[in-house]
Design a protein around this motif. Structure first.
Motif, PDB file in Angstrom:
ATOM      1  N   CYS A 207       0.656  -1.174   0.338  1.00 44.21           N
ATOM      2  CA  CYS A 207       0.398   0.062   0.075  1.00 44.21           C
ATOM      3  C   CYS A 207       1.077   0.921  -0.655  1.00 44.21           C
ATOM      4  N   ALA A 208       1.911   1.474   0.645  1.00 45.13           N
ATOM      5  CA  ALA A 208       2.996   2.240   0.796  1.00 45.13           C
ATOM      6  C   ALA A 208       2.994   2.362  -0.692  1.00 45.13           C
ATOM      7  N   LYS A 209       4.286   1.283  -1.517  1.00 50.93           N
ATOM      8  CA  LYS A 209       4.543   1.739  -2.510  1.00 50.93           C
ATOM      9  C   LYS A 209       3.584   2.428  -3.434  1.00 50.93           C
ATOM     10  N   THR A 210       2.649   1.957  -3.085  1.00 55.36           N
ATOM     11  CA  THR A 210       1.042   2.291  -4.155  1.00 55.36           C
ATOM     12  C   THR A 210       0.838   4.261  -4.085  1.00 55.36           C
ATOM     13  N   VAL A 211       0.719   4.569  -2.718  1.00 59.56           N
ATOM     14  CA  VAL A 211       1.135   5.329  -2.143  1.00 59.56           C
ATOM     15  C   VAL A 211       2.047   6.692  -2.636  1.00 59.56           C
ATOM     16  N   PHE A 212       3.439   6.447  -2.625  1.00 62.20           N
ATOM     17  CA  PHE A 212       4.237   6.805  -2.447  1.00 62.20           C
ATOM     18  C   PHE A 212       5.126   6.039  -3.413  1.00 62.20           C
ATOM     19  N   PRO A 213       5.200   6.139  -4.687  1.00 62.26           N
ATOM     20  CA  PRO A 213       5.787   5.397  -5.589  1.00 62.26           C
ATOM     21  C   PRO A 213       6.719   5.837  -6.210  1.00 62.26           C
ATOM     22  N   ARG A 214       7.171   6.905  -5.425  1.00 59.16           N
ATOM     23  CA  ARG A 214       8.962   7.457  -5.724  1.00 59.16           C
ATOM     24  C   ARG A 214       9.386   7.262  -4.291  1.00 59.16           C
ATOM     25  N   ALA A 215       8.994   6.753  -3.659  1.00 53.49           N
ATOM     26  CA  ALA A 215       9.976   7.186  -1.981  1.00 53.49           C
ATOM     27  C   ALA A 215      10.325   6.115  -1.387  1.00 53.49           C
ATOM     28  N   GLU A 216      11.460   6.108  -0.948  1.00 53.46           N
ATOM     29  CA  GLU A 216      12.204   4.554  -0.582  1.00 53.46           C
ATOM     30  C   GLU A 216      11.417   4.073   0.897  1.00 53.46           C
ATOM     31  N   ILE A 217      11.003   3.354   0.988  1.00 54.04           N
ATOM     32  CA  ILE A 217       9.996   2.925   2.108  1.00 54.04           C
ATOM     33  C   ILE A 217      10.877   2.130   3.269  1.00 54.04           C
ATOM     34  N   VAL A 218      10.682   2.314   4.331  1.00 49.85           N
ATOM     35  CA  VAL A 218      11.910   1.460   5.295  1.00 49.85           C
ATOM     36  C   VAL A 218      11.011   1.343   6.331  1.00 49.85           C
ATOM     37  N   VAL A 219      11.572   0.000   7.348  1.00 47.63           N
ATOM     38  CA  VAL A 219      10.610   0.449   8.385  1.00 47.63           C
ATOM     39  C   VAL A 219      12.082  -0.124   9.538  1.00 47.63           C
ATOM     40  N   PRO A 220      11.491   0.123  10.472  1.00 53.27           N
ATOM     41  CA  PRO A 220      12.995   0.511  11.828  1.00 53.27           C
ATOM     42  C   PRO A 220      12.765  -1.081  12.583  1.00 53.27           C
ATOM     43  N   VAL A 221      13.762  -1.542  13.050  1.00 55.18           N
ATOM     44  CA  VAL A 221      13.793  -2.592  13.787  1.00 55.18           C
ATOM     45  C   VAL A 221      12.644  -2.539  15.287  1.00 55.18           C
ATOM     46  N   ILE A 222      12.610  -3.333  15.744  1.00 53.18           N
ATOM     47  CA  ILE A 222      11.425  -3.177  16.923  1.00 53.18           C
ATOM     48  C   ILE A 222      12.789  -2.943  18.446  1.00 53.18           C
TER      49      ILE A 222
END
Length: 284
Positions: A207-222
């Motif tokens: 979903c994030a890649k669809t909404v922000f197609p030119r953005a780098e999507i990252v997830v912090p470790v918990i």
């Protein structure tokens, strides 16, 4: 179980970016020709009013705010003039903007959204910056900061599927460059199944890649307290491993610097400040 992000798909319709007026001094960077900034966060901080690692004497300590209290709502915004230049194709790749002499760059705050029983219905998001950090209540512990291109939104009690629903309400945004999805802690504390969480992360990332197609999507470790119950620590460790194998992640701070409040869940304000600086450094 690993995660897989669906490939980028074609977008229909025109992107909508919500803007608000702000002084030119808040944009000390240059526009790249590809509709966005390539920010250097350290250089964007004021030389005359440097923010120290602990947040400084001027910072706002949010660690004592409880669930249900009113949020801070004054966040930084993208210049309307800059957006017009992007839309008209007149953006210069090297347009330097400097604050007036003797004036330091302003501080920026986390937006703390109200907690609610109807999270999917009530929660919403307005994109105002080129870097979006969105996640659970720990983000509300971040003191005011001097990253003018960074928007931080904290949703109290948010789980993985909540962020997916929030982002799903947005139109595609072509100007956002980086998106940080800081979530998963509440899912583990609720003893959600690992397989369920990994599937939900796959949907969220897609979903994030669809909404922000030119953005780098990252997830912090918990990052979590070693004093938490063993079953929660084990589950968080397994989820972190699945994320590291399946998507780009941000590392946490050193264990000897990580501190939580008495509830063993929420970061101290000092820890939150260090984590933000660490994330920004890794995003660069």
């Amino acid at each position: 179980m690993g995660l897989r992000v669906d490939p980028e798909s074609e977008l229909a319709g025109s992107p909508q970016v919500c803007l608000a007026d702000i002084h030119l001094a808040t944009l000390p960077s240059s526009l790249d020709s590809n509709l966005g900034f390539r920010p250097n966060f350290e250089l964007n901080m004021s030389e005359n009013s440097e923010l120290n690692e602990a947040g400084g004497d001027e910072r706002v300590d949010l660690s004592d705010l409880e669930e249900g209290e009113a949020p801070c709502t004054n966040v930084a915004v993208v210049l309307r003039e800059s957006q017009q230049m992007v839309e008209e194709g007149n953006a210069s790749p090297r347009q330097e903007v400097h604050p007036p002499e003797g004036r330091a760059l302003p501080y920026h705050h986390t937006t703390r959204h109200f907690t609610t029983f109807y999270k999917v219905r009530d929660w919403s998001l307005v994109i105002t910056q080129l870097v979006l950090v969105i996640g659970d209540s720990n983000l509300s512990r971040i003191p005011r900061h001097k990253y003018p291109l960074v928007q931080i939104d904290s949703f109290l009690g948010a789980q993985i599927h909540h962020l997916k629903e929030i982002l799903g309400k947005l139109d595609p945004c072509l100007t956002t460059q980086k998106v940080v999805l800081a979530v998963g802690l509440n899912d583990c504390l609720r003893n959600n199944q690992l397989g369920t969480m990994t599937k939900q992360f796959q949907l969220l990332l897609s979903c994030a890649k669809t909404v922000f197609p030119r953005a780098e999507i990252v997830v912090p470790v918990i990052q979590f307290s070693p004093q938490l119950q063993s079953k929660h620590r084990i589950l968080m460790g397994k989820l972190n491993q699945a994320l590291e194998e399946s998507c780009k992640t941000l590392k946490g701070i050193a264990e000897d610097q990580f501190r939580v409040n008495q509830d063993l869940i929420h970061w101290t304000s000092e820890t939150a400040n260090k984590i933000l600086h660490s994330w920004m450094s890794q995003l660069n």
